[in-house]
Design an enzyme around this catalytic site. Sequence first.
Site, PDB file in Angstrom:
ATOM      1  N   ASP A 117       0.775  -1.191  -0.038  1.00 39.06           N
ATOM      2  CA  ASP A 117      -0.102  -0.089   0.146  1.00 39.06           C
ATOM      3  C   ASP A 117       1.071   1.249  -0.181  1.00 39.06           C
ATOM      4  O   ASP A 117       1.941   1.340   0.537  1.00 39.06           O
ATOM      5  CB  ASP A 117      -0.905   0.021   1.097  1.00 39.06           C
ATOM      6  N   ASP A 130       8.813   4.122  -1.271  1.00 35.77           N
ATOM      7  CA  ASP A 130       7.873   3.649  -0.256  1.00 35.77           C
ATOM      8  C   ASP A 130       6.927   2.834  -0.615  1.00 35.77           C
ATOM      9  O   ASP A 130       5.728   3.326  -0.636  1.00 35.77           O
ATOM     10  CB  ASP A 130       7.806   4.642   0.836  1.00 35.77           C
ATOM     11  N   GLU A 182       0.009  -1.219   5.890  1.00 33.62           N
ATOM     12  CA  GLU A 182       1.028  -0.698   6.532  1.00 33.62           C
ATOM     13  C   GLU A 182       0.872   0.980   6.937  1.00 33.62           C
ATOM     14  O   GLU A 182       1.254   1.322   8.195  1.00 33.62           O
ATOM     15  CB  GLU A 182       2.629  -0.968   5.793  1.00 33.62           C
ATOM     16  N   GLU A 183       0.626   1.473   5.926  1.00 32.61           N
ATOM     17  CA  GLU A 183       0.321   3.050   6.069  1.00 32.61           C
ATOM     18  C   GLU A 183      -0.669   3.360   6.854  1.00 32.61           C
ATOM     19  O   GLU A 183      -0.772   4.624   7.433  1.00 32.61           O
ATOM     20  CB  GLU A 183      -0.136   3.546   4.594  1.00 32.61           C
ATOM     21  N   GLU A 194      12.005  -2.072   3.899  1.00 34.64           N
ATOM     22  CA  GLU A 194      11.624  -0.704   4.009  1.00 34.64           C
ATOM     23  C   GLU A 194      13.073   0.320   3.827  1.00 34.64           C
ATOM     24  O   GLU A 194      13.884  -0.084   4.642  1.00 34.64           O
ATOM     25  CB  GLU A 194      10.830   0.066   5.217  1.00 34.64           C
TER      26      GLU A 194
END
Length: 208
Positions: A116, A147, A181-182, A205
Amino acid sequence: LVSLIHAGVTMPVHSDLTRAAEAAVDELFPANVAFLQELVRQPSPLGDVRGAQELLFHRLAQIGLDAFIEEVNLETIAAHPAFAPVPWSSAGQPNVWGVLRGTGDGPSLVLNGHMDVVPPGPTDRWAYGPWSGTITGDRLYGRGAYDMKGGLVAGLLALQAITSASLPLRGSVIFESVIEEECSGNGMLAQRLRTGPVDGTIILEPTG
């Protein structure tokens, strides 16, 4: 990354096979950059990751991993203390993972990242389109290129180099691409519960 994964193989780190894997990284790099462009061109903000995850799922199978794609059922993780209550459904939004199996007599390792991305914001502020995957010089532009689709593809490149060089792994390597994750972390929680305990993890990451 190849050297870190190599900690679980059956021979010394500075072997001819390790050097072969490192040479394979150089050889496979252009194709993986092209795949990163393909991933960036597939938007994957909250609630819209399936297309990008399906691309990744097919890529994992293509490079020789046992590949899996599975939706995150929030009801199955809601009782866990790390669960984050959210006002949306995760239906249709799968996690993807693949396993490069070892001989079973070494430590297991997870390479983990998320698919995501945050929204692109005003598109007129972008020099190149947020889903363009445009390469100019040594930079690749697009939402999620850094990212963290770039991190995911770096992990894929390492695994592909290992299989290309026929490195005999003692422990299995599990590659994971999770959702949310965001915004919640529920995708990671579901994946850890699904995959089970491992001996080590590298989070791909790039932002630290």
